[in-house]
Write an enzyme that holds these catalytic residues in place. Sequence first.
Site, mmCIF file in Angstrom:
data_model
loop_
_atom_site.group_PDB
_atom_site.id
_atom_site.type_symbol
_atom_site.label_atom_id
_atom_site.label_comp_id
_atom_site.label_asym_id
_atom_site.label_seq_id
_atom_site.Cartn_x
_atom_site.Cartn_y
_atom_site.Cartn_z
ATOM 1 N N LYS A 1 48.511 41.166 43.767
ATOM 2 C CA LYS A 1 47.359 42.049 43.950
ATOM 3 C C LYS A 1 46.715 41.800 45.301
ATOM 4 C CE LYS A 1 44.442 44.976 42.084
ATOM 5 N NZ LYS A 1 44.519 45.698 43.367
ATOM 6 N N LYS B 1 49.135 41.340 50.008
ATOM 7 C CA LYS B 1 48.340 42.091 50.993
ATOM 8 C C LYS B 1 49.266 42.981 51.792
ATOM 9 C CE LYS B 1 43.951 42.082 52.232
ATOM 10 N NZ LYS B 1 42.896 41.606 51.330
ATOM 11 N N HIS C 1 54.065 34.591 42.992
ATOM 12 C CA HIS C 1 54.435 35.328 41.780
ATOM 13 C C HIS C 1 54.177 34.513 40.516
ATOM 14 C CE1 HIS C 1 57.118 37.377 44.845
ATOM 15 N NE2 HIS C 1 56.366 38.343 44.381
ATOM 16 N N HIS C 2 53.304 33.502 40.605
ATOM 17 C CA HIS C 2 53.074 32.701 39.396
ATOM 18 C C HIS C 2 52.393 33.520 38.310
ATOM 19 C CE1 HIS C 2 49.099 32.475 41.168
ATOM 20 N NE2 HIS C 2 48.636 31.957 40.048
ATOM 21 N N SER D 1 38.719 45.406 40.389
ATOM 22 C CA SER D 1 40.064 45.995 40.418
ATOM 23 C C SER D 1 40.828 45.633 39.145
ATOM 24 C CB SER D 1 40.863 45.471 41.619
ATOM 25 O OG SER D 1 40.576 46.218 42.767
ATOM 26 N N ASP E 1 39.601 33.548 37.902
ATOM 27 C CA ASP E 1 40.373 33.780 36.677
ATOM 28 C C ASP E 1 40.815 35.224 36.499
ATOM 29 O OD1 ASP E 1 40.417 31.132 35.720
ATOM 30 O OD2 ASP E 1 38.332 31.332 35.054
ATOM 31 N N LYS F 1 41.989 33.394 45.654
ATOM 32 C CA LYS F 1 40.815 34.132 45.163
ATOM 33 C C LYS F 1 40.981 34.500 43.688
ATOM 34 C CE LYS F 1 39.621 37.325 48.076
ATOM 35 N NZ LYS F 1 39.364 38.576 48.829
#
Length: 486
Positions: A85, A121, A79-80, A377, A114, A109
Amino acid sequence: MGSTSAKRGSSANTAIPHGSQSFLTSVNAYFDKAAVLTGHPKGLLDQIRVCNSVYYMQFPVRIKGEIQVVEAWRAEHSHHKLPTKGGIRYAETVDQDEVQALAALMTYKCAVVDVPFGGGKGGIRINPKNYSVDELERITRRYTVELIKKNFIGPSIDVPAPDYGTGPREMAWIADTYQAMSNGDINALGCVTGKPVGQGGVRGRTAATGRGLFFAVREAVNDAKLMKKLKMSTGFADKRIIVQGFGNVGYHAAKFLAEGGATVIGIIEWDGAVVNPKGIDIEALHKHRQQKGSITGFAGAKTIKDGNSVLEYECDILVPAALENQIYKENAPKIKAKIIAEGANGPVTAAAEDILNKKGILVMPDMYVNAGGVVVSYFEWLKNLSHVRFGRMDKRFEEGTNTRLVNTIEQLTGKSLTAADRTFIARGADEEDLVNSGLEDTMISSYNTIMEHYYGNAKVKDMRTAAFVSSIDKIAQSYLSLGIFP
Ligand code: GLU
């Protein structure tokens, strides 16, 4: 990742992954190998490595008049940055180990390219081929409701996307369910990406992972220093390529690589492979598969029954674009490719990579090579939050400016352009142009950052470690500047 029902679940080898190493063990082994080179304190590295939260659920769905209990997961690895995602996978092989490994890979990833997200997931343990469209819709909607109940989905919380066995259709069901339950949230469509374009999707998302892979490999084959090290010539002209998986990623990767000038000599699927040393016509093969439901029996190539044996054929670049753990300790010594470009997540186990590195084979890591999907995305999510199509405000204006410029040049030089050149130069960028250009720029700049670590640090011996070091540094920096709450 399948974008149509014909493609869904059709990537290579749905069997239990090979080899003795669990997927999560393999990802953590890669992490540890790079982490020691970063110099960050142990506690911070531990926090980056662990999976922050996992939600395991079992819910009932009515299937053909009977109640069936479905098992599913959603993991939020880090959660940084928010939202988290990552895709949702439908496969019988889904388990917690796999979902956590894939969520961790998403964190690394996103950092490497960036994209300002943490990693997540999800997975549902079903074989989508065993269910009707109605049943899949019920399972998908019920899964979404479970995620909503536990706050595991939302445009600022956790944003799923397609993965193996899912595509735009499932993403539209998720968006619709979330929207129906979100009490008028104006940003609700940003709760999921990979949606159909008519339902808040972005143009270019379906092809994005394959296109990103093409840009990544193109950077490598045009890198004279790297090609010299591998004793290869630069460019695509003499490159023979084998692709494992002809789903969304494999098909688009093969298509763009062939268009870029390479020769695709083999395609491997779960029910066999096709090979042709002179090159396979990718579009013709795609048509054949749509008509027959299989790549086998294609007239433009020879069918090989034992598909995965083709992984061991002579070639320059091998693109495993199906599932994890396809190149493992036992088959790694037999691989003859000079470069492996990981289209899938985790196709090469850590034990296999040691063997490949010793053989001098370059492994281009998944966390960079297949990042095109999440990059686009990110663009889709931005589009959903800004509520406007990319290019809508400036396309026409750009066209006007370019036309005036062309007119002025013609007046000053006394020469005129052909109608085709004039249209080409004056044209303003539309959504797909902007998406593809943003993707290309991201893949090029990430390549350069990774290679700074690869060439610049004598202790970094392989490209995956270089990518991990780059990624860990960025996440560590983010944690350090955030501080620890409370
Ligand atoms: N499932 C894809 C991946 O593994 C896409 C994730 C996304 O777009 O969020 O990268």
